[in-house]
Design a protein around this motif. Structure first.
Motif, PDB file in Angstrom:
ATOM      1  N   ALA A 100       5.938 100.970 129.531  1.00  0.00           N
ATOM      2  CA  ALA A 100       7.261 102.290 129.887  1.00  0.00           C
ATOM      3  C   ALA A 100       9.008 101.780 129.839  1.00  0.00           C
ATOM      4  CB  ALA A 100       7.605 101.888 131.197  1.00  0.00           C
ATOM      5  N   LEU A 101       8.619 100.277 130.374  1.00  0.00           N
ATOM      6  CA  LEU A 101       9.793  99.045 129.305  1.00  0.00           C
ATOM      7  C   LEU A 101      10.130  99.760 128.108  1.00  0.00           C
ATOM      8  CD1 LEU A 101       9.670  95.868 131.445  1.00  0.00           C
ATOM      9  CD2 LEU A 101      10.838  97.937 131.476  1.00  0.00           C
ATOM     10  N   ARG A 127       9.048 101.439 126.051  1.00  0.00           N
ATOM     11  CA  ARG A 127       9.458 102.667 125.333  1.00  0.00           C
ATOM     12  C   ARG A 127      10.917 102.967 125.776  1.00  0.00           C
ATOM     13  NH1 ARG A 127       5.898 105.019 128.024  1.00  0.00           N
ATOM     14  NH2 ARG A 127       6.790 105.983 129.848  1.00  0.00           N
ATOM     15  N   ALA A 128      11.352 102.921 126.852  1.00  0.00           N
ATOM     16  CA  ALA A 128      12.600 103.285 127.461  1.00  0.00           C
ATOM     17  C   ALA A 128      14.151 102.527 126.173  1.00  0.00           C
ATOM     18  CB  ALA A 128      12.849 102.923 129.036  1.00  0.00           C
TER      19      ALA A 128
END
Length: 266
Positions: free
Chosen positions: A166-167, A169-170
């Motif tokens: 998630a980190l 990808r962001a």
């Protein structure tokens, strides 16, 4: 987006599985391209060994860039470069190194978190993405997480990888490389939840290619394994030759003329 970058991004769109037989120099890259490889990935270990350095951020980046430039000049296929951890913990330096990689003609990178805290690694990714955007190149950033490979978060690897993904990808990652994972159930969880194309590493115990395709994996890397196999064969043949047996020099060898004709010399 350049045609080469667009081609490379498209290779991750599915439903197929991108098979990357990682090259260690321009000759191996051209050989793999001649065998039908749609893209060429480097192996940091193989490149380092070919230049007399150990793997693990020991190869001076100037030497690496020279080797990479020869690879991109020798093949027409898209090239993605293994840049280990970016050769620095400073995001600005990592971004500059990525820009130098782009200048060689590569359209993708593989960059690993290793022992770097996930938040700090995400800052590296964001800096690389900004540098690539400023250069006008749609660089495919394949973020590698070493959770399985380094035996981190044992017993809760999937949850840890999902949190990191998630980190990453962001921060601008286009793909997630999870070397070391071999369990089909874990791979299925990652494919369904990460939101990025999943890359796994060939190793004993990994599900067959047909199963990886069914699970939705988008990229399978050989890593340093082909280099290790080639050097292992060379070691056996050389040892036998030095002991007086030259028969092995000719068993399974590619013909001089055929190899010579493969090399464009550009």
């Amino acid at each position: 987006m350049t045609d080469t970058a667009a081609t490379f991004h498209g290779l991750h769109a599915g439903p197929g599985l991108l098979m990357l037989a990682n090259a260690w120099d321009a000759g191996s890259a051209r050989l793999f391209e001649s065998l039908g490889a749609p893209a060429i990935a480097t192996t940091s270990a193989g490149v380092a060994w070919s230049l007399g350095y150990p793997d693990g951020n020991a190869l001076p980046i100037a030497l690496y860039l020279g080797a990479l430039a020869r690879i991109t000049a020798t093949v027409a296929a898209p090239v993605t470069a293994d840049i280990e951890g970016g050769y620095s913990e400073n995001p600005k330096i990592v971004a500059d190194n990525a820009r130098r990689v782009i200048d060689t003609g590569a359209v993708g990178i593989n960059i690993e978190d290793g022992a770097t805290p996930p938040e700090a690694f995400a800052r590296k990714l964001a800096a690389v993405r900004a540098a690539a955007d400023a250069a006008g190149v749609a660089l495919f950033i394949n973020a590698r997480t070493d959770v399985w490979l380094a035996k981190q978060a044992q017993g809760r690897e999937v949850a840890e990888v999902l949190a990191r993904a998630a980190l990453y990808r962001a921060a601008g990652a286009n793909g997630l490389f999870v070397p070391g994972v071999t369990d089909a159930g874990a791979i299925a969880e990652l494919v369904s939840a990460v939101g990025l194309p999943i890359n796994v590493l060939a190793r004993p115990g990994l599900p067959p290619v047909a199963d990886l395709r069914r699970l939705g994996v988008r990229r399978l890397s050989a890593g340093s394994s082909i280099t290790e196999a080639a050097l292992g064969h060379a070691a056996r043949v050389a040892a036998a030759f030095m002991a007086g047996d030259s028969a092995g020099l000719f068993e399974g060898a590619l013909a001089y003329g055929a190899l010579n004709a493969l090399m464009p010399g550009r």
